[in-house]
Structure formats: C-alpha cells, structure tokens
Design a protein around this motif. Structure first.
Motif, PDB file in Angstrom:
ATOM      1  N   PHE A 167      24.756  41.538  26.628  1.00 25.00           N
ATOM      2  CA  PHE A 167      25.341  41.812  28.057  1.00 25.00           C
ATOM      3  C   PHE A 167      26.236  42.823  28.213  1.00 25.00           C
ATOM      4  CE2 PHE A 167      27.195  37.751  26.184  1.00 25.00           C
ATOM      5  CZ  PHE A 167      28.512  38.612  25.913  1.00 25.00           C
ATOM      6  N   PRO A 168      26.099  43.566  29.396  1.00 25.50           N
ATOM      7  CA  PRO A 168      27.662  44.474  30.025  1.00 25.50           C
ATOM      8  C   PRO A 168      28.172  44.010  29.886  1.00 25.50           C
ATOM      9  CG  PRO A 168      25.970  44.121  31.956  1.00 25.50           C
ATOM     10  CD  PRO A 168      25.634  42.574  30.846  1.00 25.50           C
ATOM     11  N   ILE A 169      29.591  44.616  29.522  1.00 27.51           N
ATOM     12  CA  ILE A 169      31.011  44.454  29.838  1.00 27.51           C
ATOM     13  C   ILE A 169      31.654  45.420  30.659  1.00 27.51           C
ATOM     14  CG2 ILE A 169      31.604  42.966  27.876  1.00 27.51           C
ATOM     15  CD1 ILE A 169      32.583  44.768  26.677  1.00 27.51           C
ATOM     16  N   GLN A 170      32.571  44.968  30.838  1.00 29.11           N
ATOM     17  CA  GLN A 170      33.585  46.422  31.690  1.00 29.11           C
ATOM     18  C   GLN A 170      34.144  46.496  30.490  1.00 29.11           C
ATOM     19  OE1 GLN A 170      32.025  47.754  33.697  1.00 29.11           O
ATOM     20  NE2 GLN A 170      30.409  45.972  35.050  1.00 29.11           N
ATOM     21  N   ALA A 171      33.924  48.332  30.059  1.00 27.00           N
ATOM     22  CA  ALA A 171      35.468  49.186  29.331  1.00 27.00           C
ATOM     23  C   ALA A 171      36.136  50.059  30.220  1.00 27.00           C
ATOM     24  CB  ALA A 171      34.442  48.675  27.762  1.00 27.00           C
ATOM     25  N   ALA A 172      36.028  49.930  30.981  1.00 22.50           N
ATOM     26  CA  ALA A 172      37.353  50.641  31.301  1.00 22.50           C
ATOM     27  C   ALA A 172      37.935  49.969  32.979  1.00 22.50           C
ATOM     28  CB  ALA A 172      36.369  51.689  31.890  1.00 22.50           C
ATOM     29  N   PRO A 173      38.350  50.768  33.380  1.00 17.86           N
ATOM     30  CA  PRO A 173      39.264  50.038  34.941  1.00 17.86           C
ATOM     31  C   PRO A 173      37.848  50.230  35.943  1.00 17.86           C
ATOM     32  CG  PRO A 173      40.798  51.350  33.942  1.00 17.86           C
ATOM     33  CD  PRO A 173      39.381  52.044  33.349  1.00 17.86           C
ATOM     34  N   SER A 174      38.087  49.077  36.566  1.00 15.86           N
ATOM     35  CA  SER A 174      36.960  48.414  37.577  1.00 15.86           C
ATOM     36  C   SER A 174      37.454  47.359  38.279  1.00 15.86           C
ATOM     37  CB  SER A 174      35.899  48.500  36.118  1.00 15.86           C
ATOM     38  OG  SER A 174      36.344  47.213  35.348  1.00 15.86           O
ATOM     39  N   LEU A 175      36.480  47.414  38.908  1.00 13.39           N
ATOM     40  CA  LEU A 175      36.295  46.883  40.816  1.00 13.39           C
ATOM     41  C   LEU A 175      34.631  45.453  40.277  1.00 13.39           C
ATOM     42  CD1 LEU A 175      38.059  47.762  42.523  1.00 13.39           C
ATOM     43  CD2 LEU A 175      38.896  46.224  41.605  1.00 13.39           C
ATOM     44  N   THR A 176      35.352  44.869  40.055  1.00 14.38           N
ATOM     45  CA  THR A 176      33.802  43.639  40.245  1.00 14.38           C
ATOM     46  C   THR A 176      33.730  43.026  41.260  1.00 14.38           C
ATOM     47  OG1 THR A 176      33.817  43.881  38.197  1.00 14.38           O
ATOM     48  CG2 THR A 176      32.307  42.635  38.995  1.00 14.38           C
ATOM     49  N   MET A 177      33.197  43.088  42.107  1.00 14.51           N
ATOM     50  CA  MET A 177      32.696  42.451  43.452  1.00 14.51           C
ATOM     51  C   MET A 177      31.572  42.262  44.374  1.00 14.51           C
ATOM     52  SD  MET A 177      34.658  45.866  45.368  1.00 14.51           S
ATOM     53  CE  MET A 177      34.327  47.934  44.879  1.00 14.51           C
ATOM     54  N   GLN A 178      30.929  41.721  45.178  1.00 15.91           N
ATOM     55  CA  GLN A 178      30.267  41.194  46.059  1.00 15.91           C
ATOM     56  C   GLN A 178      29.789  41.501  47.458  1.00 15.91           C
ATOM     57  OE1 GLN A 178      28.027  37.698  44.079  1.00 15.91           O
ATOM     58  NE2 GLN A 178      30.096  37.394  43.260  1.00 15.91           N
ATOM     59  N   ASP A 179      28.938  41.852  47.578  1.00 16.67           N
ATOM     60  CA  ASP A 179      28.898  41.545  49.482  1.00 16.67           C
ATOM     61  C   ASP A 179      29.605  40.387  49.575  1.00 16.67           C
ATOM     62  OD1 ASP A 179      29.010  44.270  49.835  1.00 16.67           O
ATOM     63  OD2 ASP A 179      26.211  43.551  49.743  1.00 16.67           O
ATOM     64  N   GLN A 180      30.169  39.455  50.510  1.00 20.99           N
ATOM     65  CA  GLN A 180      30.627  38.519  50.939  1.00 20.99           C
ATOM     66  C   GLN A 180      30.410  38.094  52.648  1.00 20.99           C
ATOM     67  OE1 GLN A 180      35.229  38.536  49.997  1.00 20.99           O
ATOM     68  NE2 GLN A 180      34.005  39.556  48.682  1.00 20.99           N
ATOM     69  N   THR A 181      31.634  37.098  52.692  1.00 16.57           N
ATOM     70  CA  THR A 181      30.929  35.910  54.126  1.00 16.57           C
ATOM     71  C   THR A 181      33.033  36.144  53.993  1.00 16.57           C
ATOM     72  OG1 THR A 181      29.314  35.282  54.670  1.00 16.57           O
ATOM     73  CG2 THR A 181      31.363  34.458  56.098  1.00 16.57           C
ATOM     74  N   LEU A 182      33.461  36.688  55.206  1.00 10.72           N
ATOM     75  CA  LEU A 182      35.004  36.972  54.982  1.00 10.72           C
ATOM     76  C   LEU A 182      35.803  35.223  55.528  1.00 10.72           C
ATOM     77  CD1 LEU A 182      37.122  39.002  54.473  1.00 10.72           C
ATOM     78  CD2 LEU A 182      37.796  39.502  56.927  1.00 10.72           C
ATOM     79  N   GLU A 183      35.739  34.306  54.409  1.00 11.57           N
ATOM     80  CA  GLU A 183      36.443  32.950  55.242  1.00 11.57           C
ATOM     81  C   GLU A 183      37.465  32.896  55.142  1.00 11.57           C
ATOM     82  OE1 GLU A 183      34.104  30.180  52.423  1.00 11.57           O
ATOM     83  OE2 GLU A 183      32.016  31.059  52.710  1.00 11.57           O
ATOM     84  N   GLU A 184      38.377  32.538  56.314  1.00 12.44           N
ATOM     85  CA  GLU A 184      39.614  32.206  56.206  1.00 12.44           C
ATOM     86  C   GLU A 184      40.593  33.406  55.965  1.00 12.44           C
ATOM     87  OE1 GLU A 184      41.274  29.173  54.107  1.00 12.44           O
ATOM     88  OE2 GLU A 184      39.393  27.572  55.811  1.00 12.44           O
ATOM     89  N   GLY A 185      39.674  34.255  56.254  1.00  9.92           N
ATOM     90  CA  GLY A 185      40.382  35.840  56.078  1.00  9.92           C
ATOM     91  C   GLY A 185      40.669  36.175  54.962  1.00  9.92           C
ATOM     92  N   ILE A 186      39.985  35.776  54.056  1.00  6.14           N
ATOM     93  CA  ILE A 186      40.083  36.060  52.405  1.00  6.14           C
ATOM     94  C   ILE A 186      38.774  36.609  52.000  1.00  6.14           C
ATOM     95  CG2 ILE A 186      40.357  34.329  50.799  1.00  6.14           C
ATOM     96  CD1 ILE A 186      42.791  35.112  52.184  1.00  6.14           C
ATOM     97  N   LEU A 187      39.768  37.977  51.499  1.00  5.04           N
ATOM     98  CA  LEU A 187      38.294  38.845  51.266  1.00  5.04           C
ATOM     99  C   LEU A 187      38.095  38.188  49.731  1.00  5.04           C
ATOM    100  CD1 LEU A 187      36.582  40.936  50.889  1.00  5.04           C
ATOM    101  CD2 LEU A 187      38.696  42.899  49.969  1.00  5.04           C
ATOM    102  N   ARG A 188      37.709  38.131  48.830  1.00  2.00           N
ATOM    103  CA  ARG A 188      37.803  37.866  46.934  1.00  2.00           C
ATOM    104  C   ARG A 188      37.057  38.687  45.808  1.00  2.00           C
ATOM    105  NH1 ARG A 188      37.245  33.404  50.650  1.00  2.00           N
ATOM    106  NH2 ARG A 188      38.193  31.021  49.554  1.00  2.00           N
ATOM    107  N   ILE A 189      37.305  39.438  45.309  1.00  2.00           N
ATOM    108  CA  ILE A 189      36.806  39.827  44.232  1.00  2.00           C
ATOM    109  C   ILE A 189      37.326  39.392  43.421  1.00  2.00           C
ATOM    110  CG2 ILE A 189      37.943  42.384  43.247  1.00  2.00           C
ATOM    111  CD1 ILE A 189      38.487  43.156  46.006  1.00  2.00           C
ATOM    112  N   ASP A 190      35.609  39.402  42.393  1.00  2.00           N
ATOM    113  CA  ASP A 190      35.415  38.825  41.010  1.00  2.00           C
ATOM    114  C   ASP A 190      36.438  38.884  40.048  1.00  2.00           C
ATOM    115  OD1 ASP A 190      33.412  37.517  41.926  1.00  2.00           O
ATOM    116  OD2 ASP A 190      32.169  39.175  42.117  1.00  2.00           O
ATOM    117  N   ALA A 191      36.931  40.614  39.921  1.00  2.00           N
ATOM    118  CA  ALA A 191      37.692  40.535  38.868  1.00  2.00           C
ATOM    119  C   ALA A 191      37.984  42.000  38.445  1.00  2.00           C
ATOM    120  CB  ALA A 191      37.463  40.945  37.778  1.00  2.00           C
ATOM    121  N   ALA A 192      39.389  42.682  38.452  1.00  2.00           N
ATOM    122  CA  ALA A 192      40.144  43.674  38.575  1.00  2.00           C
ATOM    123  C   ALA A 192      40.039  44.319  37.038  1.00  2.00           C
ATOM    124  CB  ALA A 192      41.085  43.876  39.896  1.00  2.00           C
ATOM    125  N   LEU A 193      39.702  45.262  36.506  1.00  2.00           N
ATOM    126  CA  LEU A 193      40.817  45.413  34.875  1.00  2.00           C
ATOM    127  C   LEU A 193      41.556  47.090  35.209  1.00  2.00           C
ATOM    128  CD1 LEU A 193      40.383  45.207  31.832  1.00  2.00           C
ATOM    129  CD2 LEU A 193      38.131  46.516  31.733  1.00  2.00           C
TER     130      LEU A 193
END
Length: 545
Positions: A352-378
C-alpha cells in the motif's frame, strides 16, 4: 492487501494566489500555560490532547500513575510549538499504561527538540491534568491452538475481553471471551470457539449482570461494550501476513536540509516464514523501483528499519512484503527466477502507499456544524494549515488557520464560517518561521511561507457538497430512502445485527413490535449502526415474521 484509494492528496503550483495570506482573525488562545484532555479510549497506541498552550517551545509528557494519584514513570512525549496546539496525538508505551494517566506540560529549555525535563508551573502548581483511559494493545499474530493473545488490556472496571470475527471490515460474530480485572493485564489469552478470520476484533465489555458470566445478547442490558464519548472500545489485528507502516517523514520540504541517510520504519511486520520488507519508490500510482529492503524473521517483527537509496526517494513510497525462497538472507527477486516473490493474501499483493513527505490527506465533504475535517497532515517542522476560500477555482483569502505540531497529525477539525467557505476551500501547509505560534504569512515579510515539495506548494481543493445553508445542487441524487427505494430489513439484520449475536438467536426470538423496538434501540445504544430509516426497515421485518 490491495490498497483502496479513499483519500485525496494534491500538490498544486500557486502563482498570484500566494500573495493572499491574511488570516481571518485573531486566534482564541488561553492566557496561561494549560492542557485540556478528556477521558478516552487508547486503541492505536496514542493518546489525544485536545488543546495545549505553551509560552514557548515545549513538550507534552504522558506519565503513568505512580500511586496515590501522582504522576509516575514517563510512557510517552511529543514536542509542541509555542502558543496553541490542538488535537495532539502522543504515542505511548501501551503496556505501561495505567487506568489513570497524567498529561504534563514541560518547557523546552535545553537542546531544542530534545526532551530533557523541565515541568511548567502556574501559580506554583505543575500543569498536569489527570485523565482516565481504557486501553487495548493488540499485535498482529498467527492463531495457534485456537488461541490469541492480546498484549495488554487496561480497564477502568472488571469486565470482559471479547474476540469478534471480521464481517466486511467491522466486528462480526463472537469467537470467544475472557474476564479481565480492573487495571492493566498483560498477555490476555482468549480461546476461540470458531474459525478465525484474517482480521479479528478484540472488544472491551463491562460485567454488569451476574458476575463472571458473559451475558451480553442473552440478558437485557447486561455486559455491554465499553463506550467513551460515543466510541466503542474495539480495534482490529491481523492473523495473516500484514504490515503496520504509517505515514512518516522520509523526504523533507524543499527548504529543509536533506536527509543524508533516509530510512523507512515499520512498526511491525507479520511474516509466515523468512521474508523481506521491500520499499518501492512511487511509479505513478503504483510500486516503482526498489529503494531498499531488509530481512524478516518468521512471526512478528517489530520496529523494522529499511535503509533507502537517497537518490530515489519519492513523496509517496510503497512498502511491500516478500518471501525469502531462494538463498536465505539474499534478496533475489528479479535476479533469480521464482525467488523471493511478493506475498499475496486473498490473491492481493501485501502493499500500500504511504505519504513520505510533507502532505495533506483530505476528502470532499459536507461541512457539518461548520467543521472542516482533514484526515491527516504530515510536516517536518512546526507549522500551520491555512484554509483559503476559493476565487475562480484557485486559493483566495485565508478564512481560518490551524496550528500544527511537527510530525504526523490525524483527525484534524477546523472551524469555518460556512458563508465564507462556500462550496470549495483550499487547505494549504505552511511552516512557522517567524514569531513562534503566531501566523504571520502576508503580514511579516518572509515569515510562515508555504511548504513546497519538489517545487510544488502542498495544497489541495476540498469541495463542500451540501454544506450548511446550501441546497442540494441540481443533479445531485438524494439518499435512496428519499427516492422511495425500499430498504431490506432482512439484509440489514445479516449485515449489522450479527456482530454480537448469531442469526439463529434473532430468528428464534418472539416479541411484540414494541418489544422489538425496545431491543433494537438498546442495540443502537450499544453501537449497532442503523440510520432512522434502516431502524424502521429492521423493525418492519422483525414485526411481520
């Protein structure tokens, strides 16, 4: 296992948009050094600190209970920046955990970035709030003699450790259980009554019925799962060849000093016999050239390090599990026909792939209760996520900032104004190079610039579909239940309700519609995943038999 692409990671080149860098407003920061932490489950070897404030660079240090309600041995720590830090995950030695832990704030007064001790006090009191934990520390293993061993369990009260089979990525039927006392217990052995699946799910339960008799599912309200803040205490482990490799910094940002001897670290690798952990460069979305390999012993290998060719490291890497079938201890795949091939599980190569450098991992989404969710930051130094609004499909003004601790951060939640966010935002990774803990990009020349990897700024668009105040756009299909498509109650029972029960037990039960409603609602309270529409479909089926 075959990798499934469930995440979005983008590197985009910015031009004029980078000049728009003013933050939306002042940060809401505590005025004194502090730590906020809640009672929690520890299922992946990390504790989460909700919020911390430090006058200068420092550390969050996790202590076990030393007896008498005072901090004892250090079981984990992580550096933090000056100012505010949020949702900081601190790795701990789970085997040394106690039911009560202490999060202590330390100042970094010696060598920067090296933990050398120095507790922070406010009004003469050390900043060290206590919090309660339930911990399951499960390691991958092959099943022997119909038994599995859980490395350690920490429980707030006496209860049960229950082993579930896998059911399409969730806990399925119960295969066995054993009692666990309050406190920490090492090497918990559970006898299995059925055939183990490739993934098993240990789950922590209380013992609230007849003491010493496991009654969940047979006695109403007895021996339910342990839940904290809506989460059930359950975590997976693998009984087939498997690797545990997290995103990690192997390649730095363009402005950082290059790593001269790069290496990848796997927390653990489960190998059926002698084998190899092989690391590939990225070949355009699939494994490319081999950068390095290291030999594996049969069974579980912990903290496996693979030295890599510094000239070939890419921002994404592919660890892959191989057998050692040729000359033992000599990696021959590609050089000797048939030797040292990749390991397959269910006909899928274990990679499987892994992030090995500075990166943002995120998805399109619904902005529930005004919260943006980002899966991971490196990120390879303390820094920021700056969230830009969209201007003609490119980053516009900054509408929110979020402080980042150096390393890997998961489960990030950023409060946004839905009116400013609109239908698209651009989270962007920045370093903190000016005044520590103060976002200054666009206001102080040269401060807090964007992170670049391979010449590209780490940024990506997130589309906010159906956000607060937005109607469903034309052509966007409503949920099936709103379109009049009938839900299959029988199928839902097979999928959702056999997690803790056999189907026979459900089929043999005779209840009134009111009794079924009470039973289903109780199971939802225990963690059964049913939407209101699915609940009604299940009740309609059960009541009509």
């Amino acid at each position: 296992m075959m990798w499934q692409n469930k995440r979005v990671l983008l590197f985009l080149v910015l031009v004029a948009a980078l000049a728009i860098g003013l933050p939306a407003g002042a940060q809401d920061e505590p005025v004194t050094p502090s730590i906020e932490v809640a009672d929690q489950l520890v299922l992946d070897g990390t504790v989460t600190i909700a919020r911390a404030f430090s006058d200068g660079p420092g550390f969050i240090v996790i202590h076990a209970d030393g007896g008498g309600g005072t901090p004892g041995p250090v079981i984990g720590y992580r550096s933090i920046n000056a100012g505010e830090s949020r949702a900081v995950q601190v790795s701990i030695n789970a085997a040394q955990a106690t039911p009560t832990l202490f999060a202590m704030l330390h100042a970094d007064t010696g060598e920067v970035g090296v933990y050398e001790f120095g507790a922070v006090s406010v009004d003469g009191n050390v900043v060290t709030p206590a919090f309660a934990v339930n911990v399951i520390h499960a390691e991958d293993q092959f099943v022997e003699n119909n038994q599995v061993t859980i490395a350690s369990v920490t429980a707030q009260q006496a209860g049960w450790l229950v082993i579930h089979a896998d059911n399409n990525g969730s806990p399925g039927p119960v295969l066995g259980q054993t009692q666990v006392p309050a406190g920490t217990t090492a090497n918990v052995v559970v006898e299995l009554s059925g055939e183990a699946t490739g993934v098993l799910w240990p789950m922590l339960h209380v013992d609230t019925g007849e003491a010493g008799v496991y009654e969940f599912g047979t006695v109403e309200g007895a021996d339910g799962p342990v839940r904290v803040d809506g989460r059930v205490a359950v975590t997976p482990f693998w009984t087939v060849p498997h690797m545990r490799v997290s995103d990690q910094l192997v390649l730095g940002g363009d402005s950082m000093e290059a790593v001269m001897e790069p290496g990848l670290v796997a927390a653990s690798v489960l190998s059926e016999g002698p084998g190899w952990l092989v690391v590939h460069a990225d070949g355009g979305g699939s494994p490319g050239p081999v950068l390095g390999q290291t030999a594996l012993a049969p069974g579980l290998n912990r903290d496996v390090v693979v030295a890599l060719d510094p000239g070939g490291v890419t921002p994404v890497l592919w660890p892959m599990l191989h057998v050692d079938t040729g000359e033992v201890g000599v990696y021959e795949f590609g050089a000797v026909e048939g030797a040292d091939g990749p390991v397959r599980v269910n006909d899928n190569v274990v990679t499987f792939p892994i992030q090995a450098a500075p990166s943002l991992t995120m998805q399109d989404q619904t902005l529930e209760e005004g919260i943006l969710r980002i899966d991971a930051a490196l990120i390879d130094a303390h820094g920021w996520i700056a969230v830009h609004s969209s201007q003609d499909g490119s980053p516009g003004p900054v509408i929110a900032t979020y402080p980042l601790t150096a390393g890997l951060s998961r489960g990030i939640q950023i409060a946004l104004d839905p009116a400013q966010a609109g239908q698209q935002v651009f989270p962007m990774l920045h370093y903190d190079t000016g005044e520590a803990g103060v976002y200054e990009f666009g206001t102080v020349e040269g401060a807090d610039g964007p992170v670049r990897v391979g010449g590209n700024v780490v940024v990506g668009p997130v589309n906010l579909t159906g956000a607060e105040g937005e109607p469903v756009t034309e052509g966007e299909a409503p949920p099936e239940h709103e379109m009049g498509v009938a839900l299959d109650g029988n199928a839902l029972i097979n999928e959702r309700c056999t997690v803790c029960h056999t189907r026979d037990r459900i089929d043999q039960a005779q209840k009134t519609p009111e009794q079924w409603a009470a039973t289903v609602d109780r199971m939802i309270g225990y963690g059964a995943r049913l939407s209101p529409e699915e609940r009604q479909a299940v009740l309609d089926y059960l009541s009509s038999r």
